[in-house]
Design a protein around this motif. Structure first.
Motif, PDB file in Angstrom:
ATOM      1  N   THR A 118       0.827  -1.205   0.000  1.00 18.47           N
ATOM      2  CA  THR A 118       0.000   0.000   0.000  1.00 18.47           C
ATOM      3  C   THR A 118       0.865   1.260   0.000  1.00 18.47           C
ATOM      4  OG1 THR A 118      -0.186  -0.173   2.418  1.00 18.47           O
ATOM      5  CG2 THR A 118      -1.974  -1.088   1.101  1.00 18.47           C
ATOM      6  N   VAL A 119       1.917   1.256   0.807  1.00 19.99           N
ATOM      7  CA  VAL A 119       2.807   2.416   0.828  1.00 19.99           C
ATOM      8  C   VAL A 119       3.510   2.560  -0.521  1.00 19.99           C
ATOM      9  CG1 VAL A 119       4.928   3.340   1.844  1.00 19.99           C
ATOM     10  CG2 VAL A 119       3.121   2.443   3.311  1.00 19.99           C
ATOM     11  N   GLY A 120       3.929   1.434  -1.089  1.00 23.58           N
ATOM     12  CA  GLY A 120       4.557   1.484  -2.404  1.00 23.58           C
ATOM     13  C   GLY A 120       3.617   2.019  -3.462  1.00 23.58           C
ATOM     14  N   PHE A 121       2.352   1.635  -3.395  1.00 23.19           N
ATOM     15  CA  PHE A 121       1.366   2.133  -4.356  1.00 23.19           C
ATOM     16  C   PHE A 121       1.217   3.647  -4.243  1.00 23.19           C
ATOM     17  CE2 PHE A 121      -3.029   3.466  -5.120  1.00 23.19           C
ATOM     18  CZ  PHE A 121      -3.196   3.078  -6.437  1.00 23.19           C
ATOM     19  N   ALA A 122       1.060   4.148  -3.003  1.00 25.20           N
ATOM     20  CA  ALA A 122       0.897   5.589  -2.806  1.00 25.20           C
ATOM     21  C   ALA A 122       2.133   6.355  -3.264  1.00 25.20           C
ATOM     22  CB  ALA A 122       0.599   5.878  -1.342  1.00 25.20           C
ATOM     23  N   ALA A 123       3.318   5.834  -2.920  1.00 27.82           N
ATOM     24  CA  ALA A 123       4.559   6.527  -3.287  1.00 27.82           C
ATOM     25  C   ALA A 123       4.762   6.542  -4.799  1.00 27.82           C
ATOM     26  CB  ALA A 123       5.740   5.859  -2.594  1.00 27.82           C
ATOM     27  N   VAL A 124       4.476   5.433  -5.465  1.00 34.53           N
ATOM     28  CA  VAL A 124       4.648   5.367  -6.920  1.00 34.53           C
ATOM     29  C   VAL A 124       3.677   6.312  -7.625  1.00 34.53           C
ATOM     30  CG1 VAL A 124       4.283   3.867  -8.919  1.00 34.53           C
ATOM     31  CG2 VAL A 124       5.642   3.066  -6.993  1.00 34.53           C
ATOM     32  N   CYS A 125       2.489   6.504  -7.047  1.00 33.54           N
ATOM     33  CA  CYS A 125       1.516   7.411  -7.663  1.00 33.54           C
ATOM     34  C   CYS A 125       1.941   8.870  -7.558  1.00 33.54           C
ATOM     35  CB  CYS A 125       0.149   7.229  -6.998  1.00 33.54           C
ATOM     36  SG  CYS A 125      -0.685   5.688  -7.429  1.00 33.54           S
ATOM     37  N   LEU A 126       2.659   9.247  -6.466  1.00 35.01           N
ATOM     38  CA  LEU A 126       2.954  10.661  -6.259  1.00 35.01           C
ATOM     39  C   LEU A 126       4.404  11.042  -6.527  1.00 35.01           C
ATOM     40  CD1 LEU A 126       1.831  13.420  -5.170  1.00 35.01           C
ATOM     41  CD2 LEU A 126       2.884  12.770  -3.000  1.00 35.01           C
ATOM     42  N   GLN A 127       5.348  10.261  -5.983  1.00 29.78           N
ATOM     43  CA  GLN A 127       6.745  10.704  -5.982  1.00 29.78           C
ATOM     44  C   GLN A 127       7.324  10.930  -7.385  1.00 29.78           C
ATOM     45  OE1 GLN A 127       8.290  11.851  -3.420  1.00 29.78           O
ATOM     46  NE2 GLN A 127       6.593  11.301  -2.050  1.00 29.78           N
ATOM     47  N   PRO A 128       7.126  10.036  -8.344  1.00 24.72           N
ATOM     48  CA  PRO A 128       7.673  10.317  -9.682  1.00 24.72           C
ATOM     49  C   PRO A 128       7.119  11.610 -10.287  1.00 24.72           C
ATOM     50  CG  PRO A 128       7.082   8.007  -9.500  1.00 24.72           C
ATOM     51  CD  PRO A 128       6.530   8.683  -8.300  1.00 24.72           C
ATOM     52  N   LEU A 129       5.835  11.870 -10.078  1.00 23.61           N
ATOM     53  CA  LEU A 129       5.244  13.102 -10.596  1.00 23.61           C
ATOM     54  C   LEU A 129       5.843  14.326  -9.911  1.00 23.61           C
ATOM     55  CD1 LEU A 129       1.462  12.068 -10.775  1.00 23.61           C
ATOM     56  CD2 LEU A 129       3.100  12.202 -12.661  1.00 23.61           C
ATOM     57  N   TYR A 130       6.029  14.219  -8.603  1.00 19.82           N
ATOM     58  CA  TYR A 130       6.561  15.368  -7.860  1.00 19.82           C
ATOM     59  C   TYR A 130       8.021  15.634  -8.233  1.00 19.82           C
ATOM     60  CZ  TYR A 130       7.399  18.566  -4.003  1.00 19.82           C
ATOM     61  OH  TYR A 130       7.720  19.678  -3.265  1.00 19.82           O
ATOM     62  N   LEU A 131       8.822  14.575  -8.262  1.00 15.51           N
ATOM     63  CA  LEU A 131      10.234  14.752  -8.579  1.00 15.51           C
ATOM     64  C   LEU A 131      10.429  15.173 -10.028  1.00 15.51           C
ATOM     65  CD1 LEU A 131      11.778  11.690  -6.686  1.00 15.51           C
ATOM     66  CD2 LEU A 131      11.754  14.080  -5.975  1.00 15.51           C
ATOM     67  N   GLY A 132       9.523  14.773 -10.898  1.00 19.82           N
ATOM     68  CA  GLY A 132       9.626  15.139 -12.305  1.00 19.82           C
ATOM     69  C   GLY A 132       9.116  16.531 -12.623  1.00 19.82           C
ATOM     70  N   GLY A 133       8.571  17.222 -11.631  1.00 22.66           N
ATOM     71  CA  GLY A 133       8.081  18.581 -11.839  1.00 22.66           C
ATOM     72  C   GLY A 133       6.689  18.678 -12.391  1.00 22.66           C
ATOM     73  N   ALA A 134       5.995  17.559 -12.523  1.00 23.37           N
ATOM     74  CA  ALA A 134       4.645  17.589 -13.085  1.00 23.37           C
ATOM     75  C   ALA A 134       3.649  18.286 -12.167  1.00 23.37           C
ATOM     76  CB  ALA A 134       4.170  16.167 -13.388  1.00 23.37           C
ATOM     77  N   LEU A 135       3.992  18.362 -10.872  1.00 30.80           N
ATOM     78  CA  LEU A 135       3.084  18.980  -9.909  1.00 30.80           C
ATOM     79  C   LEU A 135       3.541  20.372  -9.504  1.00 30.80           C
ATOM     80  CD1 LEU A 135       2.422  15.886  -7.598  1.00 30.80           C
ATOM     81  CD2 LEU A 135       1.113  16.652  -9.574  1.00 30.80           C
ATOM     82  N   ALA A 136       4.421  20.957 -10.289  1.00 28.54           N
ATOM     83  CA  ALA A 136       4.973  22.265  -9.923  1.00 28.54           C
ATOM     84  C   ALA A 136       3.888  23.332  -9.844  1.00 28.54           C
ATOM     85  CB  ALA A 136       6.036  22.676 -10.940  1.00 28.54           C
ATOM     86  N   GLY A 137       2.896  23.236 -10.668  1.00 27.34           N
ATOM     87  CA  GLY A 137       1.834  24.239 -10.653  1.00 27.34           C
ATOM     88  C   GLY A 137       0.691  23.911  -9.714  1.00 27.34           C
ATOM     89  N   TRP A 138       0.810  22.792  -9.004  1.00 25.11           N
ATOM     90  CA  TRP A 138      -0.246  22.378  -8.093  1.00 25.11           C
ATOM     91  C   TRP A 138       0.051  22.946  -6.711  1.00 25.11           C
ATOM     92  CZ3 TRP A 138      -3.980  18.148  -9.008  1.00 25.11           C
ATOM     93  CH2 TRP A 138      -4.040  17.770 -10.349  1.00 25.11           C
ATOM     94  N   ASP A 139      -0.830  23.775  -6.221  1.00 27.07           N
ATOM     95  CA  ASP A 139      -0.662  24.277  -4.864  1.00 27.07           C
ATOM     96  C   ASP A 139      -2.044  24.564  -4.275  1.00 27.07           C
ATOM     97  OD1 ASP A 139      -1.436  26.426  -6.332  1.00 27.07           O
ATOM     98  OD2 ASP A 139       0.342  27.662  -5.932  1.00 27.07           O
ATOM     99  N   GLY A 140      -2.065  24.784  -2.973  1.00 29.02           N
ATOM    100  CA  GLY A 140      -3.325  25.093  -2.305  1.00 29.02           C
ATOM    101  C   GLY A 140      -4.309  23.938  -2.353  1.00 29.02           C
ATOM    102  N   PRO A 141      -5.593  24.233  -2.605  1.00 30.64           N
ATOM    103  CA  PRO A 141      -6.631  23.188  -2.592  1.00 30.64           C
ATOM    104  C   PRO A 141      -6.392  22.086  -3.618  1.00 30.64           C
ATOM    105  CG  PRO A 141      -7.614  25.378  -2.513  1.00 30.64           C
ATOM    106  CD  PRO A 141      -6.152  25.576  -2.812  1.00 30.64           C
ATOM    107  N   GLY A 142      -5.829  22.431  -4.766  1.00 28.48           N
ATOM    108  CA  GLY A 142      -5.610  21.413  -5.793  1.00 28.48           C
ATOM    109  C   GLY A 142      -4.688  20.311  -5.322  1.00 28.48           C
ATOM    110  N   TYR A 143      -3.568  20.687  -4.693  1.00 31.41           N
ATOM    111  CA  TYR A 143      -2.624  19.685  -4.209  1.00 31.41           C
ATOM    112  C   TYR A 143      -3.237  18.880  -3.063  1.00 31.41           C
ATOM    113  CZ  TYR A 143       1.734  17.594  -2.587  1.00 31.41           C
ATOM    114  OH  TYR A 143       2.699  16.712  -2.215  1.00 31.41           O
ATOM    115  N   ALA A 144      -3.982  19.565  -2.181  1.00 31.79           N
ATOM    116  CA  ALA A 144      -4.621  18.862  -1.063  1.00 31.79           C
ATOM    117  C   ALA A 144      -5.627  17.835  -1.573  1.00 31.79           C
ATOM    118  CB  ALA A 144      -5.307  19.859  -0.136  1.00 31.79           C
ATOM    119  N   LEU A 145      -6.406  18.183  -2.578  1.00 33.74           N
ATOM    120  CA  LEU A 145      -7.367  17.235  -3.150  1.00 33.74           C
ATOM    121  C   LEU A 145      -6.662  16.047  -3.796  1.00 33.74           C
ATOM    122  CD1 LEU A 145     -10.018  19.641  -4.741  1.00 33.74           C
ATOM    123  CD2 LEU A 145     -10.287  18.207  -2.709  1.00 33.74           C
ATOM    124  N   LEU A 146      -5.505  16.306  -4.425  1.00 34.09           N
ATOM    125  CA  LEU A 146      -4.740  15.212  -5.019  1.00 34.09           C
ATOM    126  C   LEU A 146      -4.286  14.233  -3.948  1.00 34.09           C
ATOM    127  CD1 LEU A 146      -3.272  13.866  -7.393  1.00 34.09           C
ATOM    128  CD2 LEU A 146      -1.335  15.405  -6.927  1.00 34.09           C
TER     129      LEU A 146
END
Length: 427
Positions: A118-146
């Motif tokens: 379960t932890v691996g699933f959650a990390a694989v869903c978020l960490q590559p996107l975050y480290l790759g900069g795909a979530l750079a424009g996500w802040d505030g409510p949008g990031y919290a909802l994600l």
């Protein structure tokens, strides 16, 4: 056991691969990794080792999910990847489990396998996107909802894993097990997910000092749940003691109520009854013979199944009246009262108790062939006395397909797994 091997193998391969990657690349943000590792280890140290615990280590689980979904530390982007998340979580979980191993309360492989996957699933869903900069424009409510959406998906995956493991180990139907796990998400599961989300978002803004602050509510919740469980355990013991009144008075054989309760719960699980209905079924089965205390002359061997229908009905009504006086849930009294009603008019719990009680009375002390003859008699009487689906479920449980272990959660332990079709039901 296929699902069991698949889950354990998948967790082992995931853990091994993540450990190898972490050893090769090193640990990033060591302070953050240490803080979350300590939090998870403390959560495992305070894990609950009681029976039938849905969420044994809520703090450890919340800390693991928070680390998997962590994107920043006090506004500074973190650099840890999914492999490091799994490695830190696994190491901290094993470290926190050492005292339990030392005292003989070994954390199961199922617990660790679910945690890794379960932890691996959650990390694989978020960490590559975050480290790759795909979530750079996500802040505030949008990031919290994600983060919340990923937690919901992770919780659903964990429920599926838990149901698959339970089905593989016990043989109980997968569908009812999954429904029960999903219901559990509305309780302590929702508190764990909410705490994990809040900690991840709070650390991103306020830093690691947010961890102890936001852990406190979950610790208090865990303490409250433990106290509630202690009250429930006392309640169960009280009911089990009341059920023994007929045995002490000589109206029923020793262990009869416990055996009927254990087998009734197993049949109820096989038929897919939900958790609350199983609790009512168990309590009613423990107290199903309490109406015999009103008899002047005890029925031989307490076998009410051979009595005339009117006499069975009178004993059942008296038993329901006694149950109502004890303060037990009224639903239990209803089941006790209606166990002698016509089969078509009975609630499911009453149908189960009627069939199981008759089987136990017929098979008890009847010799090696007694269980087979008793089951055959029940099958021949399905035209009016016993529900056909209950009798067939009873046959599955007795043959081992239902995963019966011969024990009742309220009445204490049984004698382990038994093949009742070959050697009968014994106390």
């Amino acid at each position: 056991m296929t699902a069991l091997r698949i889950v354990h193998t998948g967790a082992g391969l995931t853990a091994g691969a993540c450990l190898a990657v972490s050893l090769w690349t090193g640990i990033e943000d060591r302070g953050v990794a240490l803080a979350f590792g300590v939090l998870i280890a403390v959560g495992e140290l305070t894990r609950w080792s009681g029976p039938q615990v849905r969420q044994a280590a809520p703090l450890g689980t919340a800390g693991s999910l928070s680390y998997a979904l962590l994107g920043a530390d006090a506004g500074r982007p973190t650099q840890h990847g999914a492999a490091q998340v799994v490695t830190v979580v696994l190491a901290a979980s094993l470290l926190g489990g050492v005292p339990h191993l030392w005292s003989g309360r070994t954390p199961t492989l199922d617990h660790l396998a679910r945690r890794v996957l379960t932890v691996g699933f959650a990390a694989v869903c978020l960490q590559p996107l975050y480290l790759g900069g795909a979530l750079a424009g996500w802040d505030g409510p949008g990031y919290a909802l994600l983060v919340v959406a990923l937690l919901v998906l992770t919780a659903l995956c964990d429920a599926v894993l838990a149901a698959a493991l339970a089905h593989s180990r016990t043989g109980w139907p997968f569908g009812p097990q999954l429904r029960e796990e999903l219901r559990g998400l509305l309780g302590i599961g929702s508190a764990v997910c909410a705490t994990g989300a809040v900690m991840a978002l709070a650390v991103a803004v306020a830093g690691l000092w947010a961890l102890p602050v936001f852990c406190l509510p979950l610790l208090l919740t865990q303490l409250s749940v433990r106290r509630y469980a202690a009250v429930r355990a006392t309640y169960r013991q009280t009911i089990a003691s009341l059920a023994r009144a007929t045995e002490i008075a000589g109206y029923t054989p020793a262990g009869h109520a416990r055996r009927v309760a254990a087998l009734s719960v197993a049949v109820g699980r096989d038929l897919g009854l939900p958790g609350p209905a199983l609790t009512v079924l168990e309590y009613a089965a423990l107290m199903h013979d309490i109406g015999q205390l009103s008899l002047v002359d005890p029925v031989p061997a307490g076998a009410t199944a051979v009595l005339p229908r009117e006499e069975q009905r009178r004993i059942a009504l008296l038993g329901g009246a006694v149950v109502r006086q004890t303060g037990v849930d009224a639903a239990v009294a209803v089941v006790v009262e209606r166990q002698a009603d016509p089969c078509g008019d009975q609630p499911p719990a009453a149908r189960i108790i009627r069939a199981v009680n008759a089987y136990e009375e017929k098979a008890r002390d009847a010799g090696p062939d007694g269980p087979l003859r008793a089951l055959e008699e029940l099958r021949l009487a399905t035209a009016g006395d016993y529900a056909p689906e209950v009798v067939e479920s009873l046959a599955r449980v007795l043959s081992g397909a239902g995963g019966w272990r011969g024990e009742s959660t309220a009445g204490g332990g049984g004698a382990g797994r038994s093949d009742c079709l070959t050697r009968g039901v014994t106390g």
